[in-house]
Design an enzyme around this catalytic site. Structure first.
Site, PDB file in Angstrom:
ATOM      1  N   ASP A 251      42.332  43.187  42.771  1.00  0.00           N
ATOM      2  CA  ASP A 251      42.687  41.832  43.268  1.00  0.00           C
ATOM      3  C   ASP A 251      44.409  41.961  43.723  1.00  0.00           C
ATOM      4  O   ASP A 251      44.943  42.824  43.235  1.00  0.00           O
ATOM      5  CB  ASP A 251      42.507  40.808  42.213  1.00  0.00           C
ATOM      6  CG  ASP A 251      43.022  39.349  42.430  1.00  0.00           C
ATOM      7  OD1 ASP A 251      42.924  39.044  43.555  1.00  0.00           O
ATOM      8  OD2 ASP A 251      44.058  39.148  41.759  1.00  0.00           O
ATOM      9  N   LYS A 252      44.663  41.045  44.439  1.00  0.00           N
ATOM     10  CA  LYS A 252      46.002  41.297  45.071  1.00  0.00           C
ATOM     11  C   LYS A 252      47.030  40.596  44.160  1.00  0.00           C
ATOM     12  O   LYS A 252      48.044  41.119  43.467  1.00  0.00           O
ATOM     13  CB  LYS A 252      46.237  40.871  46.400  1.00  0.00           C
ATOM     14  CG  LYS A 252      47.735  40.963  46.990  1.00  0.00           C
ATOM     15  CD  LYS A 252      47.984  40.359  48.194  1.00  0.00           C
ATOM     16  CE  LYS A 252      47.946  38.918  48.231  1.00  0.00           C
ATOM     17  NZ  LYS A 252      49.506  38.249  47.512  1.00  0.00           N
ATOM     18  N   THR A 253      46.828  39.041  44.115  1.00  0.00           N
ATOM     19  CA  THR A 253      47.919  38.297  43.269  1.00  0.00           C
ATOM     20  C   THR A 253      47.811  38.582  42.051  1.00  0.00           C
ATOM     21  O   THR A 253      46.849  38.128  41.409  1.00  0.00           O
ATOM     22  CB  THR A 253      47.785  36.877  43.798  1.00  0.00           C
ATOM     23  OG1 THR A 253      47.740  36.783  45.079  1.00  0.00           O
ATOM     24  CG2 THR A 253      48.823  36.053  43.072  1.00  0.00           C
TER      25      THR A 253
ATOM     26  N   THR B 237      41.801  39.728  48.456  1.00  0.00           N
ATOM     27  CA  THR B 237      42.420  38.729  48.783  1.00  0.00           C
ATOM     28  C   THR B 237      42.307  37.612  49.452  1.00  0.00           C
ATOM     29  O   THR B 237      41.266  37.307  50.269  1.00  0.00           O
ATOM     30  CB  THR B 237      44.185  39.267  49.072  1.00  0.00           C
ATOM     31  OG1 THR B 237      45.034  38.081  49.005  1.00  0.00           O
ATOM     32  CG2 THR B 237      44.180  39.737  50.580  1.00  0.00           C
ATOM     33  N   GLY B 238      42.724  36.537  48.823  1.00  0.00           N
ATOM     34  CA  GLY B 238      42.497  35.277  49.647  1.00  0.00           C
ATOM     35  C   GLY B 238      43.502  34.982  50.696  1.00  0.00           C
ATOM     36  O   GLY B 238      43.450  33.882  51.407  1.00  0.00           O
TER      37      GLY B 238
ATOM     38  N   LYS C 153      34.249  37.022  46.017  1.00  0.00           N
ATOM     39  CA  LYS C 153      34.463  38.178  45.784  1.00  0.00           C
ATOM     40  C   LYS C 153      33.333  39.042  45.246  1.00  0.00           C
ATOM     41  O   LYS C 153      33.105  40.106  45.482  1.00  0.00           O
ATOM     42  CB  LYS C 153      35.508  38.007  44.571  1.00  0.00           C
ATOM     43  CG  LYS C 153      36.898  37.468  45.214  1.00  0.00           C
ATOM     44  CD  LYS C 153      38.114  37.545  44.066  1.00  0.00           C
ATOM     45  CE  LYS C 153      39.296  37.203  44.651  1.00  0.00           C
ATOM     46  NZ  LYS C 153      40.560  37.066  43.624  1.00  0.00           N
TER      47      LYS C 153
ATOM     48  N   ASP D  97      42.564  39.645  37.305  1.00  0.00           N
ATOM     49  CA  ASP D  97      42.970  39.014  36.125  1.00  0.00           C
ATOM     50  C   ASP D  97      42.066  38.566  35.308  1.00  0.00           C
ATOM     51  O   ASP D  97      42.573  38.110  34.265  1.00  0.00           O
ATOM     52  CB  ASP D  97      44.014  37.917  36.652  1.00  0.00           C
ATOM     53  CG  ASP D  97      43.260  37.174  37.487  1.00  0.00           C
ATOM     54  OD1 ASP D  97      42.208  37.122  37.337  1.00  0.00           O
ATOM     55  OD2 ASP D  97      43.953  36.147  38.295  1.00  0.00           O
TER      56      ASP D  97
ATOM     57  N   ASP E 212      38.648  36.093  38.865  1.00  0.00           N
ATOM     58  CA  ASP E 212      37.754  37.418  39.329  1.00  0.00           C
ATOM     59  C   ASP E 212      36.654  37.609  38.513  1.00  0.00           C
ATOM     60  O   ASP E 212      35.775  38.630  38.556  1.00  0.00           O
ATOM     61  CB  ASP E 212      38.643  38.536  39.104  1.00  0.00           C
ATOM     62  CG  ASP E 212      39.999  38.580  40.226  1.00  0.00           C
ATOM     63  OD1 ASP E 212      39.707  38.046  41.362  1.00  0.00           O
ATOM     64  OD2 ASP E 212      41.016  38.752  39.901  1.00  0.00           O
TER      65      ASP E 212
END
Length: 670
Positions: free
Chosen positions: A366-368, A516-517, A544, A562, A566
């Site tokens: 996941d990005k953030t 990522t969104g 996802k 996180d 997710d």
């Protein structure tokens, strides 16, 4: 004892049921019991050796006296009953549970040897008794079990060490002053004082003071962690140079440490596929041992050998074939690897998923909050004149400092990260929807967006600005007077560890991807910055899991997120890894929790999984290979060459193989 209730809770959480193949009852008590039985048996063995005809003939002496045979029989009976008691009771348990194992083999071997020797003494059969062989066999078996249990206890002692981290008393702050109370009397909302060098008694939040704390024993973070008002602290951490007041948030089983203890206990108890294989192999080995022992006995009698020789061969087969090493091969490695992972801040919730990690071919991040810090920060500073980057950032952060906007906070934090002291701002004013302005050292300074420049007809284009905008970054401009002095680009800050994490995974030949969104431009920038192989942009939380399924059609996948939005993707992946959990280790959707929120630990998980599996395989190969060699030797296939193993020699070989397996498991720590 102060804090006894709290310690009891943790100790109960850490108590483990022993693997049925090699432990029964409380392990520490069993260890002491084996040591005591071993010492007594060795003492009784000395006169047994002196009274045995074989030993007397070997050393050419004969301390025989009237009734010496009766004394020999009595001493041997004592060793058989007292020293052999763990094995005699063990066969009863194994037969009741219909799972004959190593206790069955040992008990049958020593009982056959004892009954045959007793029959010789009372004239029921001819030949020579096995009293000294019986005694030394029991001694060696007790010694082997003692060494084995010490190794097992050492592997599982990590939980007790975790429990001992917690202090038993705390300094509670009340209106009347400070009082020392047992930790179990603390309740959420209480205030406690933590002095320099003391351990934090419970989980809580700093309400006064500042310090740094060592959390190395808890999270694996080697450097002291700065703590100030509003920061959370973990029970068991060691306070540094300052005194702080902490408001209690969690106590007892709700604390971080208690959760870690419970997770480690569950992981150590959970059975892996390798363990199931070892258990089945051990059962088959017992059947083979009993069958080969019986066949050996019959074959030597049919060959015309004496009854005593046939009994000795059969007993040796059963002793040397005991699946001690096979029974320990996997459980010891599991105990060591789980405790080792926990001490490094890698909490394993699912053993099978952890074992699957060694085969992971792709990691999807996941990005953030995972690859990035989840907060705005300045990524590019573009001066338009002779001003340096630091001065440009200092001016922009200074004029933004009175604002609470995310862009303003990002600039202020970025300036602080560079150690820049801010200017004093006068006449601060927000320009609704456009930016902010103020006066610094008599100059009008403003931070505005591109729209404001267009409205004012101010030209401030630069190829570096265009490049930042194409990456999806937020670009603002700094005006000094009415002239553009430069531009600043802001974006979600990439973690410093992310590049190294990706590099380590690629070194293991694992592809690295990102979900990522965010839009495609932002995703492309992040992917290029840290060297990702693929990225998927504009993916909504509920989509996802579907993306993970698509990737699974090509690779075995680990998902790193996180643990909140997710969750479906973490469950869908072959291995789900929660990052950013901090002290909340109860991430139900993840197989593994990274306490330090460090993406580099993903590579550590894969590496530890590979090494753990290698140790399991080494132990299983040794245990099975040893028996393939030992059984024919014990049965007497080399008798024609003058090579014969006594039951005691067989016990030595069997014990040696067990110790080798135990040592090999402990080497995982190195």
């Amino acid at each position: 004892m102060a804090g006894a209730k709290y310690e009891k809770q943790l100790r109960e959480a850490s108590r483990q049921e022993p693997p049925k193949t090699h432990r029964h009852g409380d392990h520490a008590h069993a260890l002491a019991d084996f040591r005591r039985r071993f010492v007594v048996s060795v003492i009784l063995t000395v006169p047994i050796l002196l009274l045995s005809q074989t030993i007397q003939g070997f050393f050419a002496f004969s301390p025989v006296f009237p009734g010496s045979v009766v004394v020999l029989f009595a001493l041997s009976t004592a060793v058989y009953i007292y020293g052999g008691w763990p094995f005699l009771t063990g066969i009863v348990r194994e037969l009741r549970s219909r799972s004959p194992g190593m206790m069955t083999l040992i008990a049958v071997a020593i009982t056959v040897a004892y009954l045959y020797s007793a029959a010789v003494v009372f004239g029921l059969v001819g030949g020579e008794g096995f009293f000294w062989e019986l005694a030394t066999l029991i001694d060696i078996m007790l010694l082997g079990h003692w060494i084995e249990m010490r190794s097992v206890l050492g592997a599982s002692r990590a939980l007790e060490e975790l429990v001992r981290i917690m202090p038993s008393e705390a300094h509670r702050v009340t209106d009347a002053g400070i009082e020392d109370v047992p930790v179990d009397r603390l309740a959420p909302g209480d205030a406690v004082l933590i002095k320099p060098g003391e351990k934090v008694p419970v989980d809580g939040v700093v309400t006064g003071g500042a310090t740094s704390m060592s959390e190395a024993m808890l999270t694996g973070e080697s450097r002291p962690v700065a703590k100030k008002e509003g920061d959370r602290v973990i029970g068991g951490a060691i306070n540094g140079e300052g005194s702080v007041t902490v408001e209690v948030e969690k106590t007892g089983k709700e604390t971080y440490l208690a959760q870690v203890v419970e997770l480690v206990r569950q992981a150590q108890e959970s059975k892996s596929r390798a363990q199931d294989l070892a258990d089945r192999a051990a059962f088959v080995l017992v059947v083979i041992a009993l069958s080969v022992g019986a066949i050996t006995f019959i074959a030597w009698l049919a060959a015309g050998e004496a009854l005593g020789f046939a009994v000795e061969r059969s007993a040796t087969v059963m002793v040397i074939t005991c699946p001690h090493a096979l029974g320990l091969a996997v459980p010891l490695v599991v105990a060591v690897s789980t405790a080792l992972a926990a001490s490094a801040g890698l909490l394993i919730r699912d053993r099978n998923a952890f074992e699957r990690a060694r085969n992971v071919e792709a990691v999807v991040f996941d990005k953030t909050g995972t690859l990035t810090e989840g907060r705005f920060g300045v990524t590019d500073v573009v001066p338009f004149d002779a001003s340096g980057e630091d001065e440009l950032l200092r001016l922009a952060a200074s004029v933004e400092s009175p604002s609470e906007h995310p862009i303003a906070l990002g600039m202020v934090q970025s300036a602080a990260g560079r150690g820049l002291a801010l200017h004093t701002v006068r006449d601060f004013r927000a320009i609704p929807g456009k930016g902010v302005e103020g006066e610094i050292s008599g100059r009008k300074v403003a931070v505005v967006g591109p729209g404001f420049l267009q409205e004012q007809g101010i030209a401030a284009r630069d190829e570096r600005v265009a490049a930042a905008e194409s990456q999806g970054k937020t670009v603002v401009f700094l005006l000094v007077g009415d002239k553009p002095a430069g531009a600043l680009a802001l974006a979600d800050i990439i973690r410093l560890e992310s590049r190294e994490a990706v590099g380590r995974l690629k070194a293991l030949d694992i592809r690295c991807m990102m979900l990522t969104g965010d839009n495609r431009h932002v995703a492309a920038w992040v992917a290029a910055e840290i060297g990702l192989d693929e990225y998927f942009a504009g993916v909504l939380p509920h989509e996802k899991a579907e993306k993970i399924r698509e990737v699974q059609q090509r690779y075995r996948v680990a998902m790193v997120g996180d643990g909140i939005n997710d969750a479906p993707a973490l469950v869908q992946a072959d291995v789900g890894v929660a990052i950013g959990a901090g002290t909340d280790v109860a991430v139900e959707s993840a197989d593994i929790v990274l306490v330090r929120s460090d993406p580099r630990d993903v590579a550590a998980i894969v590496g530890l999984s590979k090494k753990t599996y290698a140790k399991m395989l080494q132990n299983l190969l040794w245990a099975t290979g040893y028996n393939a060699f030992a059984i024919p030797l014990a049965a007497g296939v080399l008798f024609g060459y003058g090579i014969v193993l006594t039951p005691a020699a067989g016990a030595i070989l069997m014990s040696a193989s067990t110790v080798i397996v135990a040592i090999n498991a402990r080497l995982l720590r190195m």
